[in-house]
Design a protein around this motif. Structure first.
Motif, mmCIF file in Angstrom:
data_model
loop_
_atom_site.group_PDB
_atom_site.id
_atom_site.type_symbol
_atom_site.label_atom_id
_atom_site.label_comp_id
_atom_site.label_asym_id
_atom_site.label_seq_id
_atom_site.Cartn_x
_atom_site.Cartn_y
_atom_site.Cartn_z
ATOM 1 N N PHE A 260 1.006 -0.987 0.140
ATOM 2 C CA PHE A 260 0.146 0.189 0.375
ATOM 3 C C PHE A 260 1.003 0.804 -0.379
ATOM 4 C CE2 PHE A 260 -2.832 3.733 1.284
ATOM 5 C CZ PHE A 260 -4.030 3.222 0.714
ATOM 6 N N ALA A 261 1.729 1.102 0.625
ATOM 7 C CA ALA A 261 2.425 2.096 0.436
ATOM 8 C C ALA A 261 3.705 2.909 -0.926
ATOM 9 C CB ALA A 261 3.930 1.711 1.370
ATOM 10 N N THR A 262 3.568 1.112 -1.890
ATOM 11 C CA THR A 262 4.107 1.598 -2.627
ATOM 12 C C THR A 262 3.096 2.357 -3.759
ATOM 13 O OG1 THR A 262 6.059 0.018 -2.559
ATOM 14 C CG2 THR A 262 5.130 0.660 -4.442
ATOM 15 N N LEU A 263 1.719 1.587 -3.332
ATOM 16 C CA LEU A 263 0.478 2.430 -4.668
ATOM 17 C C LEU A 263 0.697 3.566 -3.710
ATOM 18 C CD1 LEU A 263 -1.618 1.156 -5.669
ATOM 19 C CD2 LEU A 263 -3.021 1.345 -4.005
ATOM 20 N N GLU A 264 -0.097 3.942 -2.797
ATOM 21 C CA GLU A 264 0.804 5.380 -2.215
ATOM 22 C C GLU A 264 1.634 6.018 -2.757
ATOM 23 O OE1 GLU A 264 -1.047 4.796 2.331
ATOM 24 O OE2 GLU A 264 0.765 5.031 2.509
ATOM 25 N N GLU A 265 2.935 5.819 -3.235
ATOM 26 C CA GLU A 265 3.681 7.148 -3.655
ATOM 27 C C GLU A 265 3.249 6.618 -5.211
ATOM 28 O OE1 GLU A 265 7.138 4.214 -2.963
ATOM 29 O OE2 GLU A 265 7.829 5.448 -1.687
ATOM 30 N N GLU A 266 3.013 5.674 -6.050
ATOM 31 C CA GLU A 266 1.834 6.269 -7.615
ATOM 32 C C GLU A 266 1.519 6.813 -7.805
ATOM 33 O OE1 GLU A 266 3.727 4.938 -10.013
ATOM 34 O OE2 GLU A 266 5.569 3.939 -9.349
ATOM 35 N N ALA A 267 0.698 6.517 -6.688
ATOM 36 C CA ALA A 267 -1.475 6.992 -6.986
ATOM 37 C C ALA A 267 -1.168 8.618 -6.416
ATOM 38 C CB ALA A 267 -2.201 6.360 -6.015
ATOM 39 N N CYS A 268 -0.314 9.388 -5.181
ATOM 40 C CA CYS A 268 -0.425 10.352 -4.751
ATOM 41 C C CYS A 268 -1.665 11.017 -4.255
ATOM 42 C CB CYS A 268 0.465 11.064 -5.713
ATOM 43 S SG CYS A 268 1.999 11.180 -5.101
ATOM 44 N N THR A 269 -2.343 12.329 -5.445
ATOM 45 C CA THR A 269 -2.855 13.222 -5.503
ATOM 46 C C THR A 269 -4.441 12.167 -5.686
ATOM 47 O OG1 THR A 269 -3.260 14.257 -7.195
ATOM 48 C CG2 THR A 269 -2.345 14.944 -5.219
ATOM 49 N N GLU A 270 -4.066 11.072 -6.868
ATOM 50 C CA GLU A 270 -5.616 10.237 -7.242
ATOM 51 C C GLU A 270 -6.544 8.993 -5.601
ATOM 52 O OE1 GLU A 270 -6.649 9.182 -10.415
ATOM 53 O OE2 GLU A 270 -5.143 10.326 -10.875
ATOM 54 N N LEU A 271 -5.420 9.410 -4.070
ATOM 55 C CA LEU A 271 -6.188 8.977 -3.754
ATOM 56 C C LEU A 271 -7.258 9.780 -2.525
ATOM 57 C CD1 LEU A 271 -3.163 6.771 -2.535
ATOM 58 C CD2 LEU A 271 -4.720 6.197 -3.461
ATOM 59 N N VAL A 272 -6.627 11.292 -2.921
ATOM 60 C CA VAL A 272 -7.808 12.072 -2.136
ATOM 61 C C VAL A 272 -9.245 12.191 -1.822
ATOM 62 C CG1 VAL A 272 -8.287 14.358 -1.791
ATOM 63 C CG2 VAL A 272 -5.873 14.048 -2.407
ATOM 64 N N PRO A 273 -10.487 10.912 -3.129
ATOM 65 C CA PRO A 273 -11.231 10.792 -2.773
ATOM 66 C C PRO A 273 -11.638 9.752 -1.915
ATOM 67 C CG PRO A 273 -10.616 11.017 -5.041
ATOM 68 C CD PRO A 273 -9.281 11.346 -4.595
ATOM 69 N N TYR A 274 -10.120 8.804 -2.004
ATOM 70 C CA TYR A 274 -10.800 7.698 -0.627
ATOM 71 C C TYR A 274 -10.477 8.099 0.743
ATOM 72 C CZ TYR A 274 -10.946 6.099 -5.659
ATOM 73 O OH TYR A 274 -11.418 5.912 -6.470
ATOM 74 N N LEU A 275 -9.766 9.233 0.970
ATOM 75 C CA LEU A 275 -8.630 9.540 2.403
ATOM 76 C C LEU A 275 -9.225 9.268 3.632
ATOM 77 C CD1 LEU A 275 -6.721 12.850 1.834
ATOM 78 C CD2 LEU A 275 -5.994 10.869 2.739
ATOM 79 N N SER A 276 -10.712 8.777 3.814
ATOM 80 C CA SER A 276 -11.918 8.760 4.706
ATOM 81 C C SER A 276 -11.761 7.568 4.916
ATOM 82 C CB SER A 276 -12.430 9.483 4.630
ATOM 83 O OG SER A 276 -13.559 9.545 5.519
ATOM 84 N N PHE A 277 -11.575 6.587 3.835
ATOM 85 C CA PHE A 277 -11.585 4.988 3.454
ATOM 86 C C PHE A 277 -10.267 5.143 4.844
ATOM 87 C CE2 PHE A 277 -12.653 1.482 1.014
ATOM 88 C CZ PHE A 277 -12.735 0.544 2.141
ATOM 89 N N ILE A 278 -9.054 5.778 3.913
ATOM 90 C CA ILE A 278 -7.985 5.121 4.044
ATOM 91 C C ILE A 278 -7.605 5.057 5.167
ATOM 92 C CG2 ILE A 278 -5.211 5.407 3.179
ATOM 93 C CD1 ILE A 278 -6.048 6.202 0.871
ATOM 94 N N HIS B 234 -3.761 18.167 0.958
ATOM 95 C CA HIS B 234 -4.967 17.582 1.232
ATOM 96 C C HIS B 234 -5.316 16.664 2.565
ATOM 97 C CE1 HIS B 234 -5.246 18.039 -2.576
ATOM 98 N NE2 HIS B 234 -4.152 18.191 -3.325
ATOM 99 N N LEU B 235 -3.832 16.403 3.278
ATOM 100 C CA LEU B 235 -4.671 15.903 4.726
ATOM 101 C C LEU B 235 -5.079 17.109 5.891
ATOM 102 C CD1 LEU B 235 -3.944 12.844 5.463
ATOM 103 C CD2 LEU B 235 -2.045 13.113 5.844
ATOM 104 N N ASN B 236 -5.030 18.258 5.682
ATOM 105 C CA ASN B 236 -5.174 18.986 6.524
ATOM 106 C C ASN B 236 -6.195 19.254 6.662
ATOM 107 O OD1 ASN B 236 -5.275 20.811 8.035
ATOM 108 N ND2 ASN B 236 -4.031 22.908 6.929
ATOM 109 N N GLN B 237 -7.539 18.449 6.790
ATOM 110 C CA GLN B 237 -8.758 18.678 7.205
ATOM 111 C C GLN B 237 -9.336 18.123 8.347
ATOM 112 O OE1 GLN B 237 -10.953 19.951 4.836
ATOM 113 N NE2 GLN B 237 -9.470 20.377 2.924
ATOM 114 N N PRO B 238 -9.865 19.052 9.317
ATOM 115 C CA PRO B 238 -10.508 18.759 10.334
ATOM 116 C C PRO B 238 -10.757 16.698 10.778
ATOM 117 C CG PRO B 238 -11.333 21.074 9.596
ATOM 118 C CD PRO B 238 -10.236 20.526 8.191
ATOM 119 N N GLU B 239 -11.319 16.688 9.934
ATOM 120 C CA GLU B 239 -11.772 14.766 9.635
ATOM 121 C C GLU B 239 -10.798 14.292 9.735
ATOM 122 O OE1 GLU B 239 -13.790 11.531 6.960
ATOM 123 O OE2 GLU B 239 -13.801 14.497 6.338
ATOM 124 N N TYR B 240 -9.598 14.498 8.949
ATOM 125 C CA TYR B 240 -8.796 13.905 9.132
ATOM 126 C C TYR B 240 -7.899 13.764 9.912
ATOM 127 C CZ TYR B 240 -10.305 13.337 4.176
ATOM 128 O OH TYR B 240 -10.679 13.259 3.000
#
Length: 946
Positions: free
Chosen positions: A495-513, A546-552
């Motif tokens: 998952f760490a490798t996927l994070e490095e490749e996907a970068c901001t593609e993951l933003v919509p799924y941040l809550s789930f992650i 993108h991580l700088n949201q009160p919810e996250y």
């Protein structure tokens, strides 16, 4: 305690050698133990043995090498080589002649004991044996060893070849002179081919005394040493093997399938080494049809592997980790990457060197070697490998036996890098199959599927997210919460490798992650918790602000701070947590403010503690034993106070605590920006930083810091410097504090600048890079006040930029496209910035650096750092136009690398280009511009009308 008391008697060691060599009424393990205690005494203080004791020990060793017990002979051999390696080889001139003489003994035990001792000496003192210091004894020893290749005893034959093998890689002169005798005495390829038939051929006639004759030896240890020799010869004397390469490859194909796994492993190394040779394709293409199935078969788990890996245990998440499960962690010091140069992702796999995820099987084995060989061969042959592989893969990947299916998934991962282009047409079918394998009933299949999918993450991310990214991410997150610890670990790394490749593609799924990663905190045992920190840190690096949201923040920070509060200052688990928090602080920026004060204060305390320890006792830094023998009982870590009171009971504090704390402070400064000012104001960090910037070491003074002194260290530092990482992290922090709160840095500039200047030493590339970057940031804050310090740094910077790793002539790559990431250009950026703030001081040297400066910065994307550097070069050209005339084409090319410079910078370029054109006249300009490649000519005409 008793041994300590006994060691105070000068002749105690006489008793130890007596028990080893003569006290035959005792059992062998007891006698051997006496010898090993003596060996430790020899290692610790042989120089202080009374001469009669030392002589008695040496004589006893030589007199009893022929003991009936192989254990006692081996122990005496260890004792002899230990004495020899204490500098006694020169002081014991009769040793080597006597050992060589004992080889002639008709008594097997004496011959074997002498050979065992010689093999150990060859291992430990190979360089000395090939030097003039001992009058080159190898000239006698190598021919002697070669005679024993035909000995009737397999143990002796094995010793003989093992001794010779020690001198292949160093190309020992005596061996090179006897190389033909070593490899083959007579005959040619015909004779060689006749030797691959099998062990029985050896008994038909007296064997010739050379390597090829031993190739079919019935003894596996001999065959293993033959394979090892051929692998090394392939690296250093391939010319001698080339005439026989066809037969050698056929032999190695057989040995890679040897019934003895140790032989098979040595033979498998041959393919790894061959892949690095230029001749690989030419000599191996015809054999791929045989080799590929052998390597693929070698990638299956053996029954022993499965037992060691507890492959039958599917659920073990509740089983606590033992200390042995957790490898020691070493923090990698922070290196500043410029804005244009952010590097995402290192190795494709989470394991670095390992080609699979068998971390429990830390030993190199046939499975790992076969996978590594397939990986490097895939990089050599690319798509040419696939016709041999695809039919096998089709069968393996859908096999009903899990062990076979698992090996197929490993094969698919191993070829990912080399065969990616050829595999693309098959991935739309294979990736969904691999995602389904993530839910396989066998944990070892689930874990290898995680790794293999991570190898194809780059392709997955390039497709529409609904097709593969979303299903892969969903399934990987479930595996992060798997009930098997091995699967948890593999999923986290993948998952760490996927994070490095996907970068901001993951933003919509941040809550789930974040829900998943935070849930894992309560589920994971010790070892996987450390990997979880890495996955969270990588997520922060990948999605940034993108991580700088009160919810996250509310999801993520409480469990991290809870762990932070639970850990003591001396706990090594702080390393990965501090690294993680550094990434999180940088990403959250002002969102980290509520947590910053205790984190900041603790980092300052860690730095202070470690520095205090160094001042009290400068020899406490730990250095590895160059030849650690036998298990050591670990000492518990401790505070500096505890260590000073009881140094024999505790381990010294580790410099890594200081490095990792400095790096987190950098992360805080970068993330919080100006908000860090109040924290700095209330601490003594600038004083501590001054001390850290001067930390250096050498073998005699492991912590030779100017701690507590005002004089900077005398640099350039020696190549033996053991502590560049502390300075590396210090300069990174200095640069970040300069950007965030220069008001606190400015009063220290007079002390800091000489230290920065003396660390511009490219022997320590990362230290040099960070010091250079910090100087550049200080320039931008100081402005014209930088003038008194220019000469401290300029000469070194110009010397570094002219080092011979830049293209000799720009015409090779002028106009071939701009805006890559060739670098690191920190030196060019800083010279430009120096020139911007102090043009009168820097411009006179323009001619000395303009060519490499332009060459370096032509490849950098537009950004603020590049902007400030080019403004500097333009100002310097205004002061000293003559300095650029000779290399003006380089300047033109560097200007053309800009895609969209700011308007005022574009005007500066325009004026210089048109000023030069006007100066030389239209006709000369036409001749000059004829040298331009078409792309450069077009760009300058379109953007600047020249």
């Amino acid at each position: 305690q008793k041994l300590k008391q006994l060691n105070q008697f000068p002749d105690f060691n006489n008793y130890l050698i007596f028990v080893l060599t003569r006290l035959k009424s005792e059992d062998e393990p007891t006698r051997s133990l006496s010898g090993l205690i003596l060996k430790n005494n020899v290692k610790a203080h042989f120089q202080s043995f009374p001469p009669p004791v030392a002589e008695f020990i040496k004589q006893e060793c030589l007199n009893h090498l022929g003991d009936n017990s192989s254990l006692i002979r081996a122990t005496i051999g260890i004792l002899i080589t230990t004495i020899a390696s204490k500098g006694e080889l020169q002081m014991w001139p009769e040793l080597l002649p006597q050992l060589c003489n004992l080889l002639n003994s008709e008594d097997y035990n004496t011959c074997e004991g002498a050979f065992g001792a010689l093999q150990k000496i060859c291992e430990d003192s190979s360089e000395l044996l090939d030097s003039d210091a001992l009058n080159r004894p190898l000239n006698v020893m190598i021919p002697k060893f070669l005679q024993f290749f035909k000995h009737c005893s397999p143990k002796i034959r094995s010793h003989a070849i093992a001794c010779v093998n020690q001198f292949i890689m160093d190309r020992a002169q005596a061996l090179m002179e006897n190389i033909d005798t070593f490899i083959e005495v007579r005959g040619g390829p015909g004779e060689l081919r006749g030797l691959w038939g099998g062990p029985q051929e050896l008994t038909c006639a007296p064997p010739p005394q050379h390597l090829f004759a031993l190739a079919v030896d019935e003894d596996p240890e001999v065959r293993k040493n033959v394979c090892r020799a051929l692998v090394m010869l392939l690296e250093v004397r391939i010319d001698r093997l080339l005439p026989h390469m066809y037969s050698i490859i056929q032999y190695m194909l057989q040995r890679t399938q040897d019934s003895d796994e140790n032989v098979a492993l040595e033979a498998c190394e041959f393919w790894l080494t061959l892949a690095e040779q230029p001749i690989c394709k030419d000599v191996l293409t015809a054999h791929l049809v045989q080799l590929i199935p052998i390597l693929v078969h070698g990638m299956r788990y053996s029954e022993i592997d499965i037992i060691l890996l507890k492959g039958d245990v599917e659920e073990d998440e509740a089983v606590p980790d033992s200390d042995q499960d957790i490898k020691p962690r070493f923090h990698k010091s922070r290196t500043v990457t410029l804005a244009h140069e952010e590097q995402r992702g290192g190795d494709c796999d989470g394991d670095g060197d390992d080609e699979d995820d068998d971390e429990t099987l830390s030993d190199w084995n046939l499975r790992k070697c076969s996978a590594a060989a397939l990986d490097v061969l895939a990089n050599v042959f690319r798509e040419e490998l696939l016709p041999h592989l695809l039919p096998l893969l089709k069968e393996l990947l859908f096999h009903l036996e899990w062990v076979v299916k698992e090996s197929g998934i490993l094969v698919l991962g191993a070829i990912a890098e080399g065969c990616m282009q050829g595999m693309v047409p098959y991935l739309p079918e294979l990736v969904p199959h691999l995602i389904r394998c993530l839910a396989d009933r066998k944990a070892l299949v689930r874990s290898i599927a995680c790794w293999t999918l991570s190898r194809y993450a780059h392709w997955v991310v390039a497709q529409p997210p609904e097709l593969y990214l979303k299903p892969l991410m969903t399934e990987l997150l479930q595996r992060i919460l798997d009930s098997n610890k091995r699967v948890q670990e593999a999923a986290c790394s993948a998952f760490a490798t996927l994070e490095e490749e996907a970068c901001t593609e993951l933003v919509p799924y941040l809550s789930f992650i974040l829900d998943t990663l935070v849930f894992a905190f309560g589920k994971y045992q010790h070892k996987n918790l450390l990997i979880l920190y890495d996955a969270i840190g990588t997520l922060a690096d990948s999605v940034g602000h993108h991580l700088n949201q009160p919810e996250y923040i509310q999801k993520l920070m409480p469990p991290l701070i809870q762990k932070w509060n639970e850990l003591k200052d001396e706990d090594k688990d702080l390393f990965p947590l501090l690294e993680c928090l550094s990434s999180v602080a940088t990403a959250l920026q002002s969102g980290f403010l509520p947590y910053c004060e205790p984190v900041y204060q603790r980092c300052v305390t860690l730095v202070q503690k470690t520095l205090a320890q160094a001042m009290v006792s400068p020899f406490l830094w730990r250095f590895g034993d160059p030849r650690g023998e036998g298990p050591k009982v670990p000492k518990p870590p401790c505070s500096p106070q505890m260590y000073n009171q009881h140094p024999e009971q505790y381990e010294a504090p580790d410099k890594d605590f200081m490095i990792v704390a400095l790096d987190l402070l950098s992360g805080l400064a970068e993330g919080l920006g100006g908000h860090v000012e109040q924290l700095v104001a209330r601490s003594n960090i600038m004083t501590l930083l001054f001390q850290c910037m001067q930390v250096r070491g050498d073998p005699h003074d492991p912590f030779n810091a100017s701690v507590g002194h005002q004089d900077p260290p005398k640099l350039p530092l020696s190549p033996q410097d053991t502590m560049p990482e502390v300075r590396q992290s210090s300069f990174a922090l200095l640069g970040d504090l300069t950007k965030a709160c220069f008001v606190h840095v400015k009063p220290c500039i007079a002390e800091f600048m000489p230290i920065l200047g003396t660390n511009l030493n490219p022997e320590f590339i990362s230290v040099c890079n960070n010091a250079t970057w910090a100087i550049g940031e200080i320039c931008m804050q100081m402005g014209a006040e930088m003038q008194p310090y220019v000469q401290m740094v300029l000469t070194n910077l110009v010397e570094i930029i002219n080092r011979p790793n830049t293209p000799k002539t720009l015409l090779e790559n002028t106009g071939e496209g701009w805006g890559g990431t060739e670098g690191p250009p920190a030196t060019s950026i800083t010279i430009g910035r120096l020139g911007f703030v102090c043009p009168q001081e820097v411009a006179p040297m323009l001619q000395q650096f303009i060519r490499p400066w332009c060459t370096s910065l032509r490849n950098i994307r537009d950004n603020e750092e590049k902007d400030s550097a080019f403004r500097g070069i333009c100002v310097m050209i205004g002061v000293n136009p003559g300095g650029v005339v000779q290399d003006f084409i380089f300047f033109c090319d560097a200007v053309a690398s800009w895609v969209s410079p700011k308007d005022d910078l574009r005007d500066m370029f325009y004026k210089i280009l048109h000023g030069f054109k006007a100066q030389v006249g239209e006709e000369n300009w036409q001749q000059f511009s004829e040298q331009f490649p078409p792309l450069l000519k077009e760009r300058l005409a379109a953007f600047y009308g020249v």
